[in-house]
Design a protein around this motif. Structure first.
Motif, PDB file in Angstrom:
ATOM      1  N   THR A 105      19.585  -4.782  14.839  1.00  0.00           N
ATOM      2  CA  THR A 105      18.153  -4.659  14.610  1.00  0.00           C
ATOM      3  C   THR A 105      17.359  -4.961  15.871  1.00  0.00           C
ATOM      4  O   THR A 105      16.139  -4.812  15.878  1.00  0.00           O
ATOM      5  N   LEU A 141      15.554   6.405  14.372  1.00  0.00           N
ATOM      6  CA  LEU A 141      15.127   5.010  14.426  1.00  0.00           C
ATOM      7  C   LEU A 141      13.661   4.901  14.838  1.00  0.00           C
ATOM      8  O   LEU A 141      13.201   5.628  15.718  1.00  0.00           O
ATOM      9  N   ARG A 142      12.970   3.995  14.198  1.00  0.00           N
ATOM     10  CA  ARG A 142      11.582   3.718  14.541  1.00  0.00           C
ATOM     11  C   ARG A 142      11.530   2.381  15.274  1.00  0.00           C
ATOM     12  O   ARG A 142      12.034   1.383  14.772  1.00  0.00           O
ATOM     13  N   LYS A 183      10.204  -0.995  14.007  1.00  0.00           N
ATOM     14  CA  LYS A 183      10.541  -1.235  12.602  1.00  0.00           C
ATOM     15  C   LYS A 183      12.045  -1.295  12.362  1.00  0.00           C
ATOM     16  O   LYS A 183      12.539  -2.183  11.673  1.00  0.00           O
ATOM     17  N   ASP A 184      12.791  -0.358  12.938  1.00  0.00           N
ATOM     18  CA  ASP A 184      14.244  -0.337  12.746  1.00  0.00           C
ATOM     19  C   ASP A 184      14.996  -1.056  13.859  1.00  0.00           C
ATOM     20  O   ASP A 184      16.064  -1.618  13.640  1.00  0.00           O
TER      21      ASP A 184
END
Length: 137
Positions: free
Chosen positions: A42, A64-65, A68-69
């Motif tokens: 993460t 993937l953001r 956030k991710d």
């Protein structure tokens, strides 16, 4: 990552420590290795802002953001981090102090080649921007 947070590098999973050139291309190329690790991380601490820029640029291609991710923290504090989207969180190095000390060290070595070697530690400054968030539990 808990090993790093606790100051215990012996708990960092070896397959998540990647070595390569300090290029954007290397940063972008890390995603297959990170995904292969089973449970994707993460957060990523990256040894160079340029490599981190490659990770930010390729994240969307891999679904993937940021953040956030995946939170991303670079290391250098170069200005390009301010231009990225999201802006890069980084450990800023005291470049002027590093350069001054390097020059002084060379001058001292020339003047006193047999003199004692001196190690010097420089503080890093965490610049919090948009690429990292607090850990999720």
């Amino acid at each position: 990552m808990q090993g790093l947070a606790d100051g215990r590098a012996d708990h960092v999973e070896d397959e998540l420590v990647l070595h390569g050139p300090y290029t954007e291309q290397f940063g972008a190329s890390t995603f297959p290795y990170l995904a292969r690790a089973g449970q994707p991380p993460t957060a990523a601490f990256v040894g160079s802002d340029i490599v981190a820029a490659g990770i930010l640029g390729a994240a969307e291609l891999h679904g993937l953001r940021i953040p956030k991710d995946l939170s991303v923290v670079g290391c250098d504090g170069i200005r390009v981090g301010e231009w990225l989207r999201p802006k890069l969180t980084t450990l800023q190095q005291p470049v002027t102090d590093l350069a001054r000390t390097a020059l002084e060290t060379v001058q001292n070595r020339i003047e006193n080649p047999d003199g004692a070697r001196v190690a010097k530690t420089f503080p890093l400054h965490l610049v919090v921007r948009g690429s990292a968030v607090a850990p999720r539990h």
